[in-house]
Design a protein around this motif. Structure first.
Motif, PDB file in Angstrom:
ATOM      1  N   THR A  36     -10.638   7.583   0.577  1.00  0.00           N
ATOM      2  CA  THR A  36     -10.802   7.144   1.966  1.00  0.00           C
ATOM      3  C   THR A  36     -10.335   5.692   2.112  1.00  0.00           C
ATOM      4  O   THR A  36     -10.570   4.886   1.208  1.00  0.00           O
ATOM      5  CB  THR A  36     -12.289   7.250   2.372  1.00  0.00           C
ATOM      6  N   GLY A  37      -9.712   5.401   3.228  1.00  0.00           N
ATOM      7  CA  GLY A  37      -9.298   4.027   3.521  1.00  0.00           C
ATOM      8  C   GLY A  37      -7.820   3.978   3.876  1.00  0.00           C
ATOM      9  O   GLY A  37      -7.131   5.007   3.871  1.00  0.00           O
ATOM     10  N   SER A  38      -7.340   2.783   4.146  1.00  0.00           N
ATOM     11  CA  SER A  38      -5.956   2.647   4.627  1.00  0.00           C
ATOM     12  C   SER A  38      -4.943   2.964   3.526  1.00  0.00           C
ATOM     13  O   SER A  38      -3.904   3.564   3.797  1.00  0.00           O
ATOM     14  CB  SER A  38      -5.731   1.239   5.169  1.00  0.00           C
ATOM     15  N   THR A  39      -5.243   2.631   2.273  1.00  0.00           N
ATOM     16  CA  THR A  39      -4.296   2.935   1.194  1.00  0.00           C
ATOM     17  C   THR A  39      -4.284   4.437   0.927  1.00  0.00           C
ATOM     18  O   THR A  39      -3.234   5.057   0.780  1.00  0.00           O
ATOM     19  CB  THR A  39      -4.650   2.149  -0.088  1.00  0.00           C
ATOM     20  N   ASP A  97      -7.705   7.314  -4.945  1.00  0.00           N
ATOM     21  CA  ASP A  97      -8.454   6.532  -3.968  1.00  0.00           C
ATOM     22  C   ASP A  97      -8.192   5.053  -4.146  1.00  0.00           C
ATOM     23  O   ASP A  97      -7.745   4.592  -5.192  1.00  0.00           O
ATOM     24  CB  ASP A  97      -9.970   6.801  -4.132  1.00  0.00           C
ATOM     25  N   GLY A 126     -16.112  -0.229   1.223  1.00  0.00           N
ATOM     26  CA  GLY A 126     -15.753  -0.975   2.435  1.00  0.00           C
ATOM     27  C   GLY A 126     -15.642  -0.057   3.648  1.00  0.00           C
ATOM     28  O   GLY A 126     -15.955  -0.451   4.768  1.00  0.00           O
ATOM     29  N   LYS A 171       0.839  -1.204   0.000  1.00  0.00           N
ATOM     30  CA  LYS A 171       0.000   0.000   0.000  1.00  0.00           C
ATOM     31  C   LYS A 171       0.875   1.255   0.000  1.00  0.00           C
ATOM     32  O   LYS A 171       0.611   2.215  -0.708  1.00  0.00           O
ATOM     33  CB  LYS A 171      -0.933  -0.001   1.223  1.00  0.00           C
ATOM     34  N   ALA A 205     -17.392   2.723   3.954  1.00  0.00           N
ATOM     35  CA  ALA A 205     -18.695   3.421   4.111  1.00  0.00           C
ATOM     36  C   ALA A 205     -18.669   4.847   3.574  1.00  0.00           C
ATOM     37  O   ALA A 205     -19.565   5.634   3.887  1.00  0.00           O
ATOM     38  CB  ALA A 205     -19.131   3.422   5.579  1.00  0.00           C
ATOM     39  N   ALA A 216      -9.620   0.883  -3.504  1.00  0.00           N
ATOM     40  CA  ALA A 216     -10.798   0.105  -3.908  1.00  0.00           C
ATOM     41  C   ALA A 216     -10.809  -1.204  -3.130  1.00  0.00           C
ATOM     42  O   ALA A 216      -9.773  -1.657  -2.648  1.00  0.00           O
ATOM     43  CB  ALA A 216     -10.770  -0.178  -5.412  1.00  0.00           C
TER      44      ALA A 216
HETATM   45  O1  DER Z   1     -14.273   2.373   1.248  1.00  0.00           O
HETATM   46  C1  DER Z   1     -13.605   2.518   0.235  1.00  0.00           C
HETATM   47  O2  DER Z   1     -14.104   2.672  -0.916  1.00  0.00           O
HETATM   48  C2  DER Z   1     -12.113   2.414   0.348  1.00  0.00           C
HETATM   49  O3  DER Z   1     -11.485   3.119  -0.690  1.00  0.00           O
HETATM   50  C3  DER Z   1     -11.784   0.941   0.255  1.00  0.00           C
HETATM   51  O4  DER Z   1     -12.396   0.462  -0.880  1.00  0.00           O
HETATM   52  C4  DER Z   1     -10.296   0.677   0.181  1.00  0.00           C
HETATM   53  O5  DER Z   1      -9.862   0.641   1.498  1.00  0.00           O
HETATM   54  P1  DER Z   1      -8.414   0.070   1.848  1.00  0.00           P
HETATM   55  O6  DER Z   1      -7.434   0.940   1.060  1.00  0.00           O
HETATM   56  O7  DER Z   1      -8.325   0.266   3.324  1.00  0.00           O
HETATM   57  O8  DER Z   1      -8.386  -1.380   1.417  1.00  0.00           O
END
Ligand code: DER
Length: 223
Positions: free
Chosen positions: A32-35, A85, A100, A7, A102, A87
């Motif tokens: 949004t998210g960890s990546t 972003d 994932g 990531k 929200a 996915a």
């Molecule tokens: O919620 C989302 O759409 C995030 O982008 C998710 O799809 C990816 O989250 P991750 O980078 O934590 O796997």
């Protein structure tokens, strides 16, 4: 190389991808998210090379502000060069499942505005057919049961994501057992269910480029 290192690698690759295009007044769309979080943290190193960002969630806005990166309301921005972003899944046409975390509604809104959607993901996200990951669908709370019944008619198994309220005050159904062989068609059908705000299929507006972190390094995939 572990998943977090993959990531981190794609976050740095995304930074390298956009850096030559940045100007002092550039505003960057952020997911949004960890990546995406790895990307936000990497972005901080060059915050003097652009103006600020539009965030797809309160969580990402807070993380940007923690780096003193200005966060703008999307309504004050007439165009965005890039949206970066993650996915939950991507097929080879760069059609995605997202949500994932929200944040799918605001993610889809910012992606719609951006000229180029750069998706950053580790290799575990690349699939042949979308749908192993349960498809998030954001619905108006009073429509939850009705929308669930309509989704069952489409062959899905909707599960209420208990205890989660989105930034927009709505709730999420996670839909299992879909084999999404025609992502654009299913995205349009889900959009037409009264009470559905957004579904997590990003196929009518797919990613434009996928930076995929693999054990052999970062691969650049276009449809
Ligand atoms: O919620 C989302 O759409 C995030 O982008 C998710 O799809 C990816 O989250 P991750 O980078 O934590 O796997």
């Amino acid at each position: 190389v572990n998943q977090d290192q993959l990531k981190q690698a794609v976050a740095l690759a995304a930074l390298d991808h956009i850096k030559p295009h940045l100007e002092q007044d550039s505003i960057i769309g952020i997911g949004t998210g960890s990546t995406a979080n790895f990307f936000i943290d990497a972005l901080a190193a060059i915050k003097n090379q652009f103006d600020g960002a539009v965030a797809s969630s309160e969580a990402s806005a807070d993380r940007l502000k923690s780096h003193s990166i200005p966060v703008y309301d999307l309504n004050t921005v007439s165009s965005l060069e890039f949206y970066i972003d993650g996915a939950d899944e991507s097929n080879r046409q760069l059609q995605l499942i997202k949500g994932g975390g929200a944040a799918l509604t605001r993610e889809k809104i910012v992606a719609a505005v951006a000229k180029s959607f750069v998706c950053i993901a580790d290799e575990s996200k690349l699939v042949d057919v979308l749908g192993t990951f349960p498809l998030p669908v954001e619905v108006i709370p009073m429509a939850r049961s009705y929308a669930a019944r309509e989704i069952v008619k489409l062959g899905g198994d909707p599960q209420y994501r208990e205890g989660v309220v989105t930034d927009n005050g709505n709730v999420i159904l996670d839909v299992w057992n879909l084999s999404i062989t025609n992502p654009r068609e299913l995205e349009a059908k889900l959009n037409n269910i009264t009470g559905v705000v957004t579904n997590g299929i990003f196929a009518l507006r797919p990613a434009d480029i996928l930076l995929l972190g693999t054990q052999e390094g970062v691969k650049t995939i276009t449809a």
